[in-house]
Write an enzyme that holds these catalytic residues in place. Structure first.
Site, short mmCIF file in Angstrom:
data_model
loop_
_atom_site.label_atom_id
_atom_site.label_comp_id
_atom_site.label_asym_id
_atom_site.label_seq_id
_atom_site.Cartn_x
_atom_site.Cartn_y
_atom_site.Cartn_z
N ASP A 18 0.87 -1.20 0.00
CA ASP A 18 0.00 0.00 0.00
C ASP A 18 0.90 1.24 0.00
O ASP A 18 2.12 1.14 0.17
CB ASP A 18 -0.92 0.00 1.25
CG ASP A 18 -1.92 1.16 1.26
OD1 ASP A 18 -2.43 1.53 0.18
OD2 ASP A 18 -2.19 1.72 2.34
N SER A 19 0.27 2.40 -0.16
CA SER A 19 1.03 3.66 -0.10
C SER A 19 1.27 4.09 1.34
O SER A 19 2.05 4.99 1.60
CB SER A 19 0.24 4.75 -0.80
OG SER A 19 -0.99 4.94 -0.12
N TYR A 50 -1.34 7.93 -3.28
CA TYR A 50 -1.57 7.37 -4.61
C TYR A 50 -2.81 7.99 -5.28
O TYR A 50 -2.87 8.11 -6.49
CB TYR A 50 -1.82 5.86 -4.50
CG TYR A 50 -0.60 4.98 -4.54
CD1 TYR A 50 0.69 5.52 -4.56
CD2 TYR A 50 -0.73 3.59 -4.59
CE1 TYR A 50 1.80 4.69 -4.61
CE2 TYR A 50 0.38 2.76 -4.65
CZ TYR A 50 1.64 3.31 -4.66
OH TYR A 50 2.73 2.49 -4.72
N GLY A 51 -3.80 8.32 -4.45
CA GLY A 51 -5.14 8.65 -4.96
C GLY A 51 -5.21 9.79 -5.94
O GLY A 51 -6.09 9.83 -6.80
N CYS A 82 -4.63 -2.09 -1.44
CA CYS A 82 -4.87 -0.70 -1.85
C CYS A 82 -5.83 -0.73 -3.04
O CYS A 82 -5.52 -1.34 -4.07
CB CYS A 82 -3.53 -0.09 -2.27
SG CYS A 82 -3.68 1.55 -3.01
N ASN A 83 -6.98 -0.08 -2.89
CA ASN A 83 -7.95 -0.07 -4.00
C ASN A 83 -7.44 0.74 -5.18
O ASN A 83 -7.67 0.38 -6.33
CB ASN A 83 -9.28 0.55 -3.53
CG ASN A 83 -10.04 -0.35 -2.60
OD1 ASN A 83 -10.88 -1.13 -3.01
ND2 ASN A 83 -9.73 -0.27 -1.31
N THR A 84 -6.75 1.83 -4.89
CA THR A 84 -6.25 2.69 -5.96
C THR A 84 -5.30 1.91 -6.85
O THR A 84 -5.33 2.03 -8.08
CB THR A 84 -5.53 3.91 -5.35
OG1 THR A 84 -6.40 4.51 -4.37
CG2 THR A 84 -5.18 4.94 -6.40
N GLU A 160 -3.97 8.44 8.22
CA GLU A 160 -2.52 8.47 8.51
C GLU A 160 -2.29 9.21 9.84
O GLU A 160 -1.49 8.77 10.68
CB GLU A 160 -1.76 9.21 7.39
CG GLU A 160 -1.74 8.48 6.05
CD GLU A 160 -0.72 7.34 5.99
OE1 GLU A 160 0.26 7.34 6.75
OE2 GLU A 160 -0.94 6.43 5.15
N CYS A 196 -11.40 2.33 -0.01
CA CYS A 196 -9.98 2.67 0.14
C CYS A 196 -9.57 2.00 1.44
O CYS A 196 -10.30 2.10 2.44
CB CYS A 196 -9.80 4.18 0.23
SG CYS A 196 -8.14 4.66 0.77
N HIS A 198 -7.51 2.69 3.60
CA HIS A 198 -7.30 3.60 4.74
C HIS A 198 -8.61 3.81 5.53
O HIS A 198 -8.57 4.10 6.73
CB HIS A 198 -6.83 4.97 4.26
CG HIS A 198 -5.36 5.06 3.99
ND1 HIS A 198 -4.74 4.38 2.96
CD2 HIS A 198 -4.37 5.78 4.60
CE1 HIS A 198 -3.44 4.67 2.95
NE2 HIS A 198 -3.19 5.52 3.94
N1 DGL Z 1 -4.96 2.96 0.66
C1 DGL Z 1 -5.08 3.35 -0.69
C2 DGL Z 1 -6.38 2.80 -1.32
O1 DGL Z 1 -6.90 1.81 -0.89
C3 DGL Z 1 -4.85 4.74 -1.17
C4 DGL Z 1 -4.32 5.84 -0.34
C5 DGL Z 1 -3.60 6.91 -1.15
O2 DGL Z 1 -4.23 7.79 -1.75
O3 DGL Z 1 -2.37 6.81 -1.19
O4 DGL Z 1 -6.85 3.32 -2.30
#
Ligand code: DGL
Length: 273
Positions: A18-19, A50-51, A82-84, A160, A196, A198
């Site tokens: 993940d990020s 990442y988003g 991580c979904n992104t 975070e 997401c 997070h």
């Molecule tokens: N945890 C990440 C997700 O599931 C993304 C967080 C990010 O924007 O870095 O999409």
């Protein structure tokens, strides 16, 4: 793929990529189901968040970074926590890696099937909300529901902050909650998809400060079941004793607070990949 060479001297392990701290929501579910599995956290924190990044810069980055972390860890399974990243790069990752790759799919299908009001909210990063992958998912599994798309990049930052010890207030969540409930059709939302990784880390606060009770669903438990399925498939039995954990990052956090964020897993000291 069914055959994976596994060094007998190493316990079975998975790398959760993940990020940032989103990997924790997935790891909690995996730990609950598979307490003996060794977990490597592969955190691409130098490319966080990442988003908001473009697909063109993110796709090669994910393939390169997750690949490097898989090689460094020797993990048996890659979990893209991580979904992104999952909605963007799963086919490419599966092409280049010789290990099973488990991705996170937004829980649109179970949410749409369970919604009594026929209206669900999909809360995610801008990237995930705008992906063709997500649109196709809604088309295929939306079950005729109205889906309110809620891009919520600030929830990534708040998760975070929470894992680094900050308190999240009603005021912090107000803008996101307004985009869910005080929008056209928002009065009918009965289920929100936390798309997401997070976001499940803020479930308690979202639930506490929402104007009314709804269900918040995510994919963590389904991911854990998929990892368990792969362990069986690969004939890798998890040891009886609690699994160790290790933290790999792409940038060492200046204040090293990232170690504190993962403290519940007691990871061995930071390695930068
Ligand atoms: N945890 C990440 C997700 O599931 C993304 C967080 C990010 O924007 O870095 O999409």
């Amino acid at each position: 793929m069914t055959e994976v060479a596994h060094s007998n001297s190493l316990p079975p392990s998975a790398l959760i990529f993940d990020s940032g701290v989103g990997a924790i929501s997935i790891a909690r579910e995996i730990r609950r189901l598979l307490p003996g599995l060794t977990l490597h956290f592969g955190i691409d924190n130098s490319f966080y968040p990442y988003g908001s990044r473009s697909e063109e810069e993110l796709r090669p980055r994910i393939v390169e970074q997750a690949g490097a972390m898989m090689r460094a860890s020797g993990a048996d399974i890659l979990v893209v926590g991580c979904n992104t990243a999952s909605t963007l790069a799963l086919p490419q990752l599966r092409k280049v890696l010789d290990r099973p790759v488990v991705g996170v799919v937004p829980a649109v299908k179970p949410a749409a099937a369970a919604s009594r009001a026929g209206t669900i909210a999909l809360i995610a990063t801008e990237g995930t909300v705008n992906r063709n992958y997500t649109r196709d998912l809604i088309r295929q599994y939306g079950n005729g529901c109205r889906v309110i798309n809620v891009p919520a990049p600030e929830l990534v930052r708040l998760a975070e902050a929470k894992l680094r010890g900050e308190t999240i207030t009603a005021r912090d969540l107000e803008p996101v909650l307004a985009r869910i409930f005080h929008t056209a059709g928002g009065d009918r939302v009965d289920i929100a998809v936390l798309a997401c990784t997070h976001f499940p880390l803020l479930r308690e606060e979202l639930d506490r400060y929402a104007p009314r009770r709804i269900q918040w669903v995510d994919s963590g438990a389904a991911i854990a079941r998929r990892v368990s399925w792969w362990l069986d498939e690969l004939k890798l039995a998890q040891p009886d004793k609690p699994g160790a954990s290790r933290l790999l990052t792409s940038a060492v956090d200046e204040d090293r607070k990232i170690l504190g964020a993962f403290a519940e897993f007691d990871p061995s000291p930071l390695n930068t990949v």
